[in-house]
Write a protein that holds these residues in place. Sequence first.
Motif, PDB file in Angstrom:
ATOM      1  N   ALA A 117       1.616  -3.246   8.578  1.00 21.84           N
ATOM      2  CA  ALA A 117       1.939  -1.710   8.412  1.00 21.84           C
ATOM      3  C   ALA A 117       0.479  -1.243   8.999  1.00 21.84           C
ATOM      4  O   ALA A 117      -0.370  -1.786   7.681  1.00 21.84           O
ATOM      5  CB  ALA A 117       1.856  -1.844   6.694  1.00 21.84           C
ATOM      6  N   ASP A 118       0.403  -0.262   9.917  1.00 25.04           N
ATOM      7  CA  ASP A 118      -0.340   0.889  10.570  1.00 25.04           C
ATOM      8  C   ASP A 118      -1.804   0.872   9.415  1.00 25.04           C
ATOM      9  O   ASP A 118      -2.743   1.180   9.200  1.00 25.04           O
ATOM     10  CB  ASP A 118      -0.774   1.509  11.642  1.00 25.04           C
ATOM     11  CG  ASP A 118       0.112   0.360  12.767  1.00 25.04           C
ATOM     12  OD1 ASP A 118       0.204  -0.291  12.885  1.00 25.04           O
ATOM     13  OD2 ASP A 118       0.900   1.435  12.927  1.00 25.04           O
TER      14      ASP A 118
ATOM     15  N   VAL B 101      -5.126  -7.610  -2.579  1.00 27.01           N
ATOM     16  CA  VAL B 101      -4.610  -5.679  -3.094  1.00 27.01           C
ATOM     17  C   VAL B 101      -4.159  -4.913  -1.502  1.00 27.01           C
ATOM     18  O   VAL B 101      -4.980  -5.515  -0.427  1.00 27.01           O
ATOM     19  CB  VAL B 101      -4.949  -4.920  -3.791  1.00 27.01           C
ATOM     20  CG1 VAL B 101      -5.203  -3.463  -4.026  1.00 27.01           C
ATOM     21  CG2 VAL B 101      -5.916  -5.940  -5.363  1.00 27.01           C
ATOM     22  N   CYS B 102      -2.398  -4.712  -1.323  1.00 31.59           N
ATOM     23  CA  CYS B 102      -2.790  -3.893  -0.613  1.00 31.59           C
ATOM     24  C   CYS B 102      -2.922  -2.172  -1.256  1.00 31.59           C
ATOM     25  O   CYS B 102      -2.363  -1.980  -2.149  1.00 31.59           O
ATOM     26  CB  CYS B 102      -0.952  -3.715  -0.430  1.00 31.59           C
ATOM     27  SG  CYS B 102      -0.835  -5.654   0.593  1.00 31.59           S
ATOM     28  N   SER B 103      -3.799  -1.657  -0.034  1.00 34.29           N
ATOM     29  CA  SER B 103      -4.114   0.217  -0.502  1.00 34.29           C
ATOM     30  C   SER B 103      -3.772   0.568   0.628  1.00 34.29           C
ATOM     31  O   SER B 103      -4.418   0.236   1.902  1.00 34.29           O
ATOM     32  CB  SER B 103      -5.592  -0.249  -0.713  1.00 34.29           C
ATOM     33  OG  SER B 103      -5.878   0.762  -1.228  1.00 34.29           O
ATOM     34  N   GLY B 104      -3.092   1.871   0.975  1.00 33.82           N
ATOM     35  CA  GLY B 104      -2.856   2.621   1.928  1.00 33.82           C
ATOM     36  C   GLY B 104      -4.070   3.624   1.988  1.00 33.82           C
ATOM     37  O   GLY B 104      -3.953   4.960   1.755  1.00 33.82           O
ATOM     38  N   LEU B 105      -5.595   2.875   2.152  1.00 36.52           N
ATOM     39  CA  LEU B 105      -6.690   3.909   2.741  1.00 36.52           C
ATOM     40  C   LEU B 105      -7.192   4.182   4.414  1.00 36.52           C
ATOM     41  O   LEU B 105      -8.168   4.369   4.176  1.00 36.52           O
ATOM     42  CB  LEU B 105      -7.787   3.210   1.593  1.00 36.52           C
ATOM     43  CG  LEU B 105      -8.125   3.126   0.702  1.00 36.52           C
ATOM     44  CD1 LEU B 105      -8.690   2.259  -1.093  1.00 36.52           C
ATOM     45  CD2 LEU B 105      -7.605   4.306  -0.107  1.00 36.52           C
ATOM     46  N   VAL B 106      -6.185   3.253   4.889  1.00 44.02           N
ATOM     47  CA  VAL B 106      -6.560   3.230   6.074  1.00 44.02           C
ATOM     48  C   VAL B 106      -7.488   4.473   7.243  1.00 44.02           C
ATOM     49  O   VAL B 106      -8.118   4.504   7.550  1.00 44.02           O
ATOM     50  CB  VAL B 106      -5.456   2.662   7.101  1.00 44.02           C
ATOM     51  CG1 VAL B 106      -5.871   2.896   8.704  1.00 44.02           C
ATOM     52  CG2 VAL B 106      -5.546   1.147   6.728  1.00 44.02           C
ATOM     53  N   LYS B 107      -6.481   5.722   7.038  1.00 46.40           N
ATOM     54  CA  LYS B 107      -6.655   6.485   7.066  1.00 46.40           C
ATOM     55  C   LYS B 107      -7.660   7.910   6.633  1.00 46.40           C
ATOM     56  O   LYS B 107      -7.631   8.302   6.600  1.00 46.40           O
ATOM     57  CB  LYS B 107      -5.324   7.940   7.315  1.00 46.40           C
ATOM     58  CG  LYS B 107      -4.087   7.363   7.751  1.00 46.40           C
ATOM     59  CD  LYS B 107      -3.238   8.047   7.797  1.00 46.40           C
ATOM     60  CE  LYS B 107      -1.720   7.958   8.814  1.00 46.40           C
ATOM     61  NZ  LYS B 107      -1.040   8.787   8.685  1.00 46.40           N
ATOM     62  N   TYR B 108      -7.965   6.902   5.415  1.00 50.85           N
ATOM     63  CA  TYR B 108      -9.234   7.910   4.382  1.00 50.85           C
ATOM     64  C   TYR B 108     -10.761   7.019   4.242  1.00 50.85           C
ATOM     65  O   TYR B 108     -11.154   7.893   4.068  1.00 50.85           O
ATOM     66  CB  TYR B 108      -9.053   8.158   2.959  1.00 50.85           C
ATOM     67  CG  TYR B 108      -7.061   8.535   2.854  1.00 50.85           C
ATOM     68  CD1 TYR B 108      -7.281   9.988   3.751  1.00 50.85           C
ATOM     69  CD2 TYR B 108      -6.291   7.812   2.729  1.00 50.85           C
ATOM     70  CE1 TYR B 108      -5.538  10.548   3.417  1.00 50.85           C
ATOM     71  CE2 TYR B 108      -4.648   8.442   2.927  1.00 50.85           C
ATOM     72  CZ  TYR B 108      -4.595   9.594   3.201  1.00 50.85           C
ATOM     73  OH  TYR B 108      -3.348  10.160   2.902  1.00 50.85           O
TER      74      TYR B 108
ATOM     75  N   VAL C  10       4.240  -6.431  -6.590  1.00 49.52           N
ATOM     76  CA  VAL C  10       5.167  -5.641  -5.496  1.00 49.52           C
ATOM     77  C   VAL C  10       4.956  -5.821  -4.181  1.00 49.52           C
ATOM     78  O   VAL C  10       3.806  -6.075  -3.537  1.00 49.52           O
ATOM     79  CB  VAL C  10       5.192  -3.993  -5.693  1.00 49.52           C
ATOM     80  CG1 VAL C  10       3.804  -3.526  -5.411  1.00 49.52           C
ATOM     81  CG2 VAL C  10       6.595  -3.547  -5.218  1.00 49.52           C
ATOM     82  N   LYS C  11       6.037  -6.104  -3.402  1.00 49.20           N
ATOM     83  CA  LYS C  11       5.790  -7.040  -2.249  1.00 49.20           C
ATOM     84  C   LYS C  11       5.652  -5.697  -1.580  1.00 49.20           C
ATOM     85  O   LYS C  11       6.568  -4.660  -1.298  1.00 49.20           O
ATOM     86  CB  LYS C  11       7.167  -7.744  -1.937  1.00 49.20           C
ATOM     87  CG  LYS C  11       6.462  -9.628  -2.304  1.00 49.20           C
ATOM     88  CD  LYS C  11       7.848  -9.664  -1.050  1.00 49.20           C
ATOM     89  CE  LYS C  11       7.334 -11.084  -1.530  1.00 49.20           C
ATOM     90  NZ  LYS C  11       8.168 -12.371  -0.320  1.00 49.20           N
ATOM     91  N   MET C  12       4.793  -5.293  -0.233  1.00 48.99           N
ATOM     92  CA  MET C  12       4.265  -4.714   0.506  1.00 48.99           C
ATOM     93  C   MET C  12       4.423  -4.824   2.211  1.00 48.99           C
ATOM     94  O   MET C  12       3.374  -5.713   2.339  1.00 48.99           O
ATOM     95  CB  MET C  12       3.007  -3.664   0.150  1.00 48.99           C
ATOM     96  CG  MET C  12       2.766  -3.333  -1.372  1.00 48.99           C
ATOM     97  SD  MET C  12       1.610  -2.143  -1.639  1.00 48.99           S
ATOM     98  CE  MET C  12       2.306  -0.882  -0.943  1.00 48.99           C
ATOM     99  N   ARG C  13       5.749  -4.967   2.855  1.00 44.83           N
ATOM    100  CA  ARG C  13       5.605  -5.251   3.834  1.00 44.83           C
ATOM    101  C   ARG C  13       5.562  -6.934   4.100  1.00 44.83           C
ATOM    102  O   ARG C  13       4.605  -7.256   4.554  1.00 44.83           O
ATOM    103  CB  ARG C  13       5.175  -3.935   4.759  1.00 44.83           C
ATOM    104  CG  ARG C  13       4.993  -3.119   5.265  1.00 44.83           C
ATOM    105  CD  ARG C  13       6.129  -2.753   6.201  1.00 44.83           C
ATOM    106  NE  ARG C  13       6.660  -1.636   6.135  1.00 44.83           N
ATOM    107  CZ  ARG C  13       6.767  -1.221   7.371  1.00 44.83           C
ATOM    108  NH1 ARG C  13       5.683  -1.327   8.200  1.00 44.83           N
ATOM    109  NH2 ARG C  13       6.862   0.127   7.306  1.00 44.83           N
ATOM    110  N   GLY C  14       5.780  -7.631   3.063  1.00 46.70           N
ATOM    111  CA  GLY C  14       6.044  -9.279   3.232  1.00 46.70           C
ATOM    112  C   GLY C  14       4.643  -9.726   2.092  1.00 46.70           C
ATOM    113  O   GLY C  14       4.697 -10.929   2.425  1.00 46.70           O
TER     114      GLY C  14
END
Length: 307
Positions: free
Chosen positions: A166-167, A184-191, A211-215
């Motif tokens: 997950a990019d 912890v999976c966190s969607g901070l790559v762009k920020y 929760v599973k996030m892309r495996g």
Amino acid sequence: MILLHTLNIFRNLKYLRMTGKAAIERIKENAEVAKNTINELKNEMNVLNNEYNTILAQQLREENAQLLAAVEAAKNKLVQLELQKGIKQTPLPNQTILQSSVIEPPAPALSTATHTTPDSSAKPKKDKKPKPPKEKEAAAVELPVNIGRLDLRIGKVEAVQRHPDADALYVLKIDCGEGKPRTVCSGLVKYVPIDELRDRTVIVLCNLKPVKMRGITSEAMVMCASSDAGVEVLTPPSDSLPGDLVHCEGYTRQPDSIMNPKKKIFETVAPDLHTNNELQACYKNVPFNVAGKGFCTAKSLRNVPVK
């Protein structure tokens, strides 16, 4: 003359063959460039579509949580009005009701004024032993839905890397003072650049359902200030340690071990999480604090949502 003319014709044919090959090569190159451009546009469209769906889903969750809270408040008010008028409440299965303060008078005793002469042939009736009253099960008390239901703690990022599938996601290992780090999976790559997360102290919401996030199973959430201007990871007081608890004055800290997603606890609380004009993270204008150490803050985002 005929020979010279024939030589000129051969030269022209050779030039045309060379020119044709060059043109074909240019056409092939242009086709490859067009193909790559189309693929890049498709990828950009997919990213934009995913971001739009994420924003729309969050807005719908917040609106649903607000509607549920309004319905619950109206229902409780109706019950209180009925209780004030002495209307007895009938419990539904698996639901808790407010107990009425109205005490029902005891049933009148049966009159014994009329006597009859007993029939000697009649068999004596056995005295029935009164059945003991059934003990009423204590109704479960539902805790108020507020910041106290959230298990907010201080964590230290021990490792961070890009998610392999997950990019937009980082995968972090965070020490929350529990003996072993949480993933912890966190969607901070762009920020947030990856170097700004290494060895950083953060605020972690620890009682979301994993929760599973892309495996990869994510076991918590890093709290951030967020707006159209950008996203900033919240910063705890400088001397905070992994496992320190985050409090909010006026609200008792009594978090669920794991919040039930069906009860929408976080979705109900989230609309009241924000930063104030002093950059402090707040719940209903009350700042987050670590006891004896200070407040939790954003870097520059004032009066924006925290999530």
